[in-house]
Write a protein that holds these residues in place. Structure first.
Motif, mmCIF file in Angstrom:
data_model
loop_
_atom_site.group_PDB
_atom_site.id
_atom_site.type_symbol
_atom_site.label_atom_id
_atom_site.label_comp_id
_atom_site.label_asym_id
_atom_site.label_seq_id
_atom_site.Cartn_x
_atom_site.Cartn_y
_atom_site.Cartn_z
ATOM 1 N N HIS A 145 45.289 34.402 35.470
ATOM 2 C CA HIS A 145 45.750 35.784 35.573
ATOM 3 C C HIS A 145 44.953 36.496 36.656
ATOM 4 C CE1 HIS A 145 47.040 39.828 34.660
ATOM 5 N NE2 HIS A 145 45.772 40.182 34.643
ATOM 6 N N SER A 146 45.670 37.297 37.445
ATOM 7 C CA SER A 146 45.043 38.134 38.455
ATOM 8 C C SER A 146 45.834 39.422 38.544
ATOM 9 C CB SER A 146 45.039 37.430 39.815
ATOM 10 O OG SER A 146 44.548 38.292 40.817
ATOM 11 N N ASP A 147 45.161 40.516 38.866
ATOM 12 C CA ASP A 147 45.854 41.784 39.031
ATOM 13 C C ASP A 147 46.512 41.906 40.402
ATOM 14 O OD1 ASP A 147 45.275 42.685 36.467
ATOM 15 O OD2 ASP A 147 43.340 43.490 37.085
ATOM 16 N N SER A 148 46.285 40.910 41.257
ATOM 17 C CA SER A 148 46.891 40.951 42.586
ATOM 18 C C SER A 148 48.362 40.543 42.511
ATOM 19 C CB SER A 148 46.151 40.014 43.541
ATOM 20 O OG SER A 148 46.395 38.667 43.183
ATOM 21 N N ASN B 198 50.701 36.613 40.235
ATOM 22 C CA ASN B 198 49.515 37.016 39.485
ATOM 23 C C ASN B 198 49.342 36.267 38.172
ATOM 24 O OD1 ASN B 198 51.781 38.326 38.539
ATOM 25 N ND2 ASN B 198 50.719 40.211 38.035
#
Length: 164
Positions: A73-76, A115
């Protein structure tokens, strides 16, 4: 170069004169998984990523299988080269002895994702001693793109045990 093997038996087949029956029916498979474990990874010049994983042991009719379910998971937003390499290593274990270790190469999956991405690295069903208790454990190996360092190894806490 390492290769990945993600295997599931859905039908019987014959290989070199040996017949392997299709026995795994979802309703009769018992599963015992560890809790989700998370690891935050700082990426140079990119938004940070959270990796999560949990080892699971599955048993069915005297057969055993280990797997690791994983998530990134990434907020990008959008894909990008975050990793030079990423592997999931999974082991079926009895008394800390490993049986049929399996390695899954997931670099292209995690780099191509936006993301969020998830998957499962699983070994093939095996038939060992049905009176033993089994666990699953393993690790995530990753090499961060452009960090100038060698690969990292994130060891996972194993699954609770399960008897065939």
């Amino acid at each position: 170069m390492r290769k990945s093997w993600i295997v599931g038996i859905t039908a019987g087949f014959t290989l070199v004169g040996f017949s392997v029956p299709a026995f795994a029916q979802e309703e009769s498979t018992l599963t015992n998984c560890a809790s989700w474990q998370s690891n935050s990874v700082a990426l140079p010049g990119k938004p940070d990523v959270t990796l999560s994983a949990r080892p699971c042991i599955l048993v069915n009719a005297g057969h055993q299988k280990a797997e690791i379910q994983w998530k990134q998971h990434s907020d990008s937003v959008g894909p990008g080269t975050r990793w030079d390499e990423m592997y999931v290593h999974v082991n079926l274990e009895h008394n800390d002895d490993a049986y049929s270790p399996t390695n899954c190469y997931i670099t292209s999956d995690v780099n191509a994702a936006g993301n969020d991405v998830s998957g499962t690295c699983a070994m093939a069903w095996k038939s060992y001693n049905s009176s033993w208790y089994y666990t699953s454990d393993g690790l995530i190996e990753y090499d961060i793109n452009n960090d100038g360092k060698a690969e990292y190894y994130w060891s996972l806490h194993g699954s609770p045990s399960l008897k065939s």
